[in-house]
Scaffold this motif. Structure first.
Motif, PDB file in Angstrom:
ATOM      1  N   THR A 127      42.552   4.674  22.210  1.00 34.97           N
ATOM      2  CA  THR A 127      43.389   3.818  23.043  1.00 34.97           C
ATOM      3  C   THR A 127      44.651   3.772  22.738  1.00 34.97           C
ATOM      4  N   GLU A 128      44.667   4.475  21.642  1.00 34.35           N
ATOM      5  CA  GLU A 128      46.254   5.024  21.835  1.00 34.35           C
ATOM      6  C   GLU A 128      47.093   6.338  22.629  1.00 34.35           C
ATOM      7  N   ARG A 130      48.462   9.560  23.404  1.00 34.82           N
ATOM      8  CA  ARG A 130      48.162  10.993  22.705  1.00 34.82           C
ATOM      9  C   ARG A 130      48.559  11.980  23.459  1.00 34.82           C
ATOM     10  N   ALA A 135      48.612   5.586  26.201  1.00 32.62           N
ATOM     11  CA  ALA A 135      47.688   4.612  25.578  1.00 32.62           C
ATOM     12  C   ALA A 135      46.877   3.639  26.196  1.00 32.62           C
ATOM     13  N   PRO A 137      44.116   0.697  26.473  1.00 29.86           N
ATOM     14  CA  PRO A 137      44.379  -0.182  25.691  1.00 29.86           C
ATOM     15  C   PRO A 137      42.812  -1.122  25.616  1.00 29.86           C
ATOM     16  N   ASN A 157      39.230   7.049  19.240  1.00 30.08           N
ATOM     17  CA  ASN A 157      40.449   7.679  18.430  1.00 30.08           C
ATOM     18  C   ASN A 157      40.413   8.872  17.775  1.00 30.08           C
TER      19      ASN A 157
END
Length: 315
Positions: A127-128, A130, A135, A137, A157
């Motif tokens: 979701t983040e 990287r 992201a 969400p 994650n």
């Protein structure tokens, strides 16, 4: 174009269409441009109707006469990057009449329906933001929906690592592996990968990651790749997707021809899994989820529902 059609209990049918090579490239570029969400919702219709006339119209009477429900395409050339769902007969999209599937070669995968046993799912996602990727969400909601429908093991994650996926596969049997992450399909194996928290899973690693961790008599039935995309401008990029399907050892793979909106994908996946749980075939479940998006006033544009494809076993 040389089109060969295999119908039940019929000799092979063949028809040809003459298209200049330069026209193929122009046609594909203009078609893909019509699928951009800023294009009018009906901009794809002329291209869809032309494709229908080339590929389906000569055999449409036989398809209707025999009551065909599923069309399986073995696309070549520029057709590999075109979603067959957007073919249009002047009154409706092909998706509205048939379930659709792809297979990478004339040697069809062993097509067996999902068993009557309850589905077990390994979900892994990010979701983040990287490694320079944005992201996602809505992935959290996407995974929550799957958890509510089937027994699910979750790697989210920082738990979504190459080692984490391997550990879960070595110690459990899963009928479905669902990866909700960024990824790119390319004709080049080096440029075909799936993003994990701190690394990437290259297409060459999929065979070792999946096949050695699952007993040969219980392969992964379905690999779902969410939020991935083909390499932009790579006319042979769909070969990378077929490579993922084959290298993973999964009997079938669901993925997208381009990266679609995070929220619409989560909505699609919820409907897709509900249909699978209700014992619909994989191709039928895919079709019903696409039709659900098509009927949603927020997602009527083909950009949202057209890119989803299933490769391999469609039952």
């Amino acid at each position: 174009l040389e089109i060969i059609v295999a119908l039940p209990n019929q000799p092979l049918h063949h028809h040809s269409v003459d298209i200049e090579a330069i026209d193929q490239t122009s046609f594909l570029q203009n078609l893909l441009g019509s699928l951009h969400p800023l294009s009018p919702v009906d901009a794809v219709l002329p291209f869809g109707q032309q494709l229908y006339d080339w590929l389906i119209a000569p055999i449409a009477p036989e398809l209707q006469q025999q009551g065909i429900e599923t069309l399986v395409f073995v696309p070549d050339g520029f057709l590999r990057n075109i979603p067959m769902s957007i073919l249009h007969d002047g009154s409706s999209f092909l998706l509205e009449r048939y379930s659709l599937a792809l297979t990478p070669s004339m040697k069809l995968f062993n097509s067996q329906p999902l068993g009557s046993e309850p589905l077990s799912v390994l979900t892994a996602g990010l979701t983040e933001a990287r490694q320079g990727f944005s992201a996602l969400p809505a992935v959290g909601r996407e995974i929550d929906q799957i958890e509510q429908l089937a027994p699910t093991s979750v790697l989210l994650n920082d738990r979504f690592t190459n080692e984490g996926v391997l550990d879960r596969l070595e110690n459990n049997q899963f009928s479905i592996v669902h990866l909700a992450t960024h990824g790119t399909f390319s004709a080049s194996a080096a440029d075909t990968f799936l993003l994990t928290w701190n690394d990437r899973i290259n297409v060459k690693d999929l065979g070792e990651l999946f096949q050695t961790s699952q007993s040969r008599d219980a392969p992964i039935e379905l690999l779902v790749l969410s939020a991935c995309q083909t390499a932009q401008g790579d006319l042979r990029a769909a070969l990378g997707m077929a490579g993922v399907a084959v290298e993973s050892g999964a009997r079938s793979t669901v993925a997208t021809l381009w990266r679609v909106q995070d929220a619409s994908t989560a909505l699609f996946m919820g409907e897709f899994y509900q249909r699978l749980i209700s014992q619909q075939s994989r191709a039928q479940a895919l079709r019903e989820a696409q039709l659900m998006l098509m009927k949603d006033s927020n997602y009527q544009h083909p950009y949202y529902w057209a890119p989803f494809v299933i490769i391999g076993n469609w039952q």
